[in-house]
Write an enzyme that holds these catalytic residues in place. Structure first.
Site, PDB file in Angstrom:
ATOM      1  N   HIS A 123       0.853  -1.119   0.084  1.00  0.00           N
ATOM      2  CA  HIS A 123       0.004   0.016   0.071  1.00  0.00           C
ATOM      3  C   HIS A 123       0.860   1.322   0.233  1.00  0.00           C
ATOM      4  O   HIS A 123       2.020   1.103   0.651  1.00  0.00           O
ATOM      5  CB  HIS A 123      -0.566   0.080   1.217  1.00  0.00           C
ATOM      6  CG  HIS A 123      -1.885   1.025   1.350  1.00  0.00           C
ATOM      7  ND1 HIS A 123      -1.571   2.331   1.527  1.00  0.00           N
ATOM      8  CD2 HIS A 123      -3.134   0.971   1.310  1.00  0.00           C
ATOM      9  CE1 HIS A 123      -2.784   2.920   1.946  1.00  0.00           C
ATOM     10  NE2 HIS A 123      -3.562   2.354   1.505  1.00  0.00           N
ATOM     11  N   ASP A 200       3.167  -3.865   8.041  1.00  0.00           N
ATOM     12  CA  ASP A 200       1.989  -3.047   7.700  1.00  0.00           C
ATOM     13  C   ASP A 200       1.011  -4.030   8.316  1.00  0.00           C
ATOM     14  O   ASP A 200       0.335  -5.090   7.324  1.00  0.00           O
ATOM     15  CB  ASP A 200       1.801  -2.540   6.512  1.00  0.00           C
ATOM     16  CG  ASP A 200       0.633  -1.901   6.066  1.00  0.00           C
ATOM     17  OD1 ASP A 200      -0.366  -1.941   6.808  1.00  0.00           O
ATOM     18  OD2 ASP A 200       0.561  -1.729   4.997  1.00  0.00           O
ATOM     19  N   GLN A 203      -4.437  -4.764   7.157  1.00  0.00           N
ATOM     20  CA  GLN A 203      -5.288  -5.843   7.147  1.00  0.00           C
ATOM     21  C   GLN A 203      -5.456  -6.872   7.623  1.00  0.00           C
ATOM     22  O   GLN A 203      -6.014  -8.145   7.326  1.00  0.00           O
ATOM     23  CB  GLN A 203      -5.284  -6.140   5.226  1.00  0.00           C
ATOM     24  CG  GLN A 203      -5.452  -4.900   4.409  1.00  0.00           C
ATOM     25  CD  GLN A 203      -7.131  -4.394   4.412  1.00  0.00           C
ATOM     26  OE1 GLN A 203      -7.807  -4.919   4.948  1.00  0.00           O
ATOM     27  NE2 GLN A 203      -7.057  -3.275   4.080  1.00  0.00           N
ATOM     28  N   LYS A 226     -10.400  -0.072  10.724  1.00  0.00           N
ATOM     29  CA  LYS A 226     -10.807  -1.319   9.892  1.00  0.00           C
ATOM     30  C   LYS A 226     -11.166  -2.410  10.924  1.00  0.00           C
ATOM     31  O   LYS A 226     -11.117  -3.485  10.450  1.00  0.00           O
ATOM     32  CB  LYS A 226      -9.539  -1.620   9.114  1.00  0.00           C
ATOM     33  CG  LYS A 226      -9.010  -0.673   8.010  1.00  0.00           C
ATOM     34  CD  LYS A 226      -8.058  -0.988   7.217  1.00  0.00           C
ATOM     35  CE  LYS A 226      -7.332   0.075   6.415  1.00  0.00           C
ATOM     36  NZ  LYS A 226      -7.835   0.262   5.233  1.00  0.00           N
ATOM     37  N   CYS A 366      -4.631   2.389  -3.860  1.00  0.00           N
ATOM     38  CA  CYS A 366      -3.494   3.189  -3.131  1.00  0.00           C
ATOM     39  C   CYS A 366      -2.195   1.917  -3.244  1.00  0.00           C
ATOM     40  O   CYS A 366      -1.413   1.949  -2.339  1.00  0.00           O
ATOM     41  CB  CYS A 366      -3.644   3.305  -1.524  1.00  0.00           C
ATOM     42  SG  CYS A 366      -4.830   4.514  -1.359  1.00  0.00           S
TER      43      CYS A 366
HETATM   44  N1  PMP Z   1      -1.942  -0.529   4.544  1.00  0.00           N
HETATM   45  C1  PMP Z   1      -2.725  -1.539   4.053  1.00  0.00           C
HETATM   46  C2  PMP Z   1      -2.387  -2.560   3.619  1.00  0.00           C
HETATM   47  C3  PMP Z   1      -4.004  -0.723   3.859  1.00  0.00           C
HETATM   48  O1  PMP Z   1      -5.020  -1.702   3.569  1.00  0.00           O
HETATM   49  C4  PMP Z   1      -4.248   0.672   4.362  1.00  0.00           C
HETATM   50  C5  PMP Z   1      -5.726   0.947   4.307  1.00  0.00           C
HETATM   51  N2  PMP Z   1      -6.400   1.085   3.017  1.00  0.00           N
HETATM   52  C6  PMP Z   1      -3.160   1.274   4.864  1.00  0.00           C
HETATM   53  C7  PMP Z   1      -2.057   0.696   4.771  1.00  0.00           C
HETATM   54  C8  PMP Z   1      -3.675   2.589   5.337  1.00  0.00           C
HETATM   55  O2  PMP Z   1      -4.429   2.784   6.562  1.00  0.00           O
HETATM   56  P1  PMP Z   1      -4.966   4.166   6.993  1.00  0.00           P
HETATM   57  O3  PMP Z   1      -5.332   4.840   5.990  1.00  0.00           O
HETATM   58  O4  PMP Z   1      -5.862   3.785   8.209  1.00  0.00           O
HETATM   59  O5  PMP Z   1      -3.648   4.771   7.631  1.00  0.00           O
END
Ligand code: PMP
Length: 409
Positions: A123, A200, A203, A226, A366
């Site tokens: 991401h 990270d 998920q 999430k 993203c």
């Molecule tokens: N990493 C992953 C794998 C994600 O799915 C997300 C959220 N889409 C993020 C990072 C970023 O999370 P946040 O927008 O809550 O900071």
């Protein structure tokens, strides 16, 4: 498969509504989860009864708020099995947590001769902070590739992580491909080269049991929103020895020990990294979300979501002109399924599905370098949580059939 969490749907008032005259089927949980009454009520209760700033005031409300905030930290500590509450730093979310590590540990430890290793499935929030750090320091950023079926290529990981590597930053679960990466193994490879591993977990933590000690990770980031919690609260787990050596991320109130005109000293962990007024209600709401998830049981959630995907995936793959990204083997799939209908733009698909009340995400998620790697500009993504059911999967399949018919593809 029974829909054993069907009763929990009553806890989520938002799910009980019509969208475009159709019952809402919410399949965008990888973007954010819905919130149960228990969490919503907790936020209201805090603001109604206990609202005060923390670690500042000796009055009763101040003490209550502080105690609730620190209790939330203990809940997080237990939930991810951190050794100590000092290792649990409240942040705004995964993005904030990863930026914290890159701009403190990264800035202090990376030099021009060093390498940072990430993967092509990251991401942007676990990609850009390392990319920018590498640019600033003149260091090298390397990407681990994927196997033909869309899993992390562990042989490539073995060869890219070397004695030059100082940081390995990897997603625990991909928000596009739905795969779980073998973090324990990658941690072992990283450590054998004296590199640190940053994970990270955005998920992963909402969907499976995560034990940071068992995984042997150095840093682990995730978001509250999430996993049933409010937006604007997240966590950075870090090993005490590393956090102690790092400079503060931000400067200001509550993170200091002494401030003189010409220098300052910092307070102890975890507060050294929590400058300024924190999202106290958010942390307490996250604590309540953790209680809720713990009652259901993370292993039960993981098992049920795998069952939902084992129901959806083969049916999806049987549909003519559908392309599914990531492994087709349900055993290694989490509750995230990315696909395209050949000949249709994913945004058109998502808009058509919305007309049938089905909420999915379409876009690059993203993860633009991953899209390029897969040779697509965007995908449609359906993502489950435990309150979804087989009926939701059926509704998605039916809406896809109607969309294909409408566009004649
Ligand atoms: N990493 C992953 C794998 C994600 O799915 C997300 C959220 N889409 C993020 C990072 C970023 O999370 P946040 O927008 O809550 O900071």
């Amino acid at each position: 498969m029974d829909n054993r969490f069907q009763k929990t749907r009553n806890d989520f008032p938002i799910l009980n509504q019509k969208v475009n005259d159709e019952s809402l089927v919410y399949l965008d949980n990888a973007a954010t989860s819905q919130k149960p009454n228990q969490v919503i009520d907790e936020l209201v209760r805090f603001y109604r009864n206990d609202n005060a700033n923390v670690h500042r005031s000796v009055h009763t409300l101040g003490e209550r708020a502080t105690e609730e905030y620190e209790t939330a930290r203990q809940k997080v500590q237990k939930f991810i099995n951190a050794k100590d509450t000092r290792e649990v730093i409240f942040t705004k979310g995964t993005t904030d947590s990863l930026n914290l590590v890159a701009s403190t540990y990264g800035a202090e430890n990376i030099t021009a001769s060093d390498e940072i290793v990430i993967s092509i499935m990251e991401h942007h929030s676990n990609l850009i902070p390392w990319q920018q750090l590498a640019i600033k320091k003149g260091a090298t950023l390397k990407y681990i590739g994927l196997t033909a079926d869309g899993q992390l290529d562990m042989e490539d990981a073995q060869s890219k992580i070397t004695d030059k590597t100082k940081i390995v930053a990897i997603a625990h679960v991909s928000n596009v491909l739905g795969v779980t990466n073998d973090i324990k193994k990658i941690a072992q490879i990283a450590h054998s080269h004296n590199a640190v591993i940053v994970v990270d977990g955005a998920q992963a933590v909402p969907h499976m049991k995560v034990d940071v000690q068992d995984l042997k990770v150095d840093f682990y980031a995730f978001s509250g929103h999430k996993m049933l919690g409010p937006m604007g609260i997240g966590v950075l787990y870090g090993k005490t020895a590393l956090l102690n050596k790092m400079s503060p991320y931000q400067y200001g109130g509550e993170m200091i020990d002494f401030v003189e005109k010409d220098f300052s000293t910092w307070t102890e962990l975890p507060w050294k990294f929590e400058a300024g007024t924190q999202n106290v209600a958010g942390a307490i709401g996250l604590g309540r979300a953790i209680d809720y998830l713990t009652t259901i049981g993370m292993d039960n959630i993981a098992k049920y979501e795998t069952e939902l995907v084992s129901y959806l995936l083969p049916r999806l793959l049987r549909i003519d002109s559908i392309e599914v990204y990531g492994p087709h083997d349900v055993g290694i799939h989490n509750g995230v399924v990315s696909f395209n209908i050949k000949g249709l733009h994913p945004h058109d698909v998502a808009t058509a599905l919305d007309m049938d009340g089905v909420a999915v995400r379409a876009g690059h998620h993203c993860a633009q370098p991953l899209m390029k790697y897969l040779g697509v500009v965007a995908t449609v993504r359906a993502s489950f949580y435990f309150y979804n059911s087989k009926a939701d999967a059926d509704k998605l399949l039916q809406a896809i059939a109607e969309t294909k018919e409408f566009f004649n593809v």
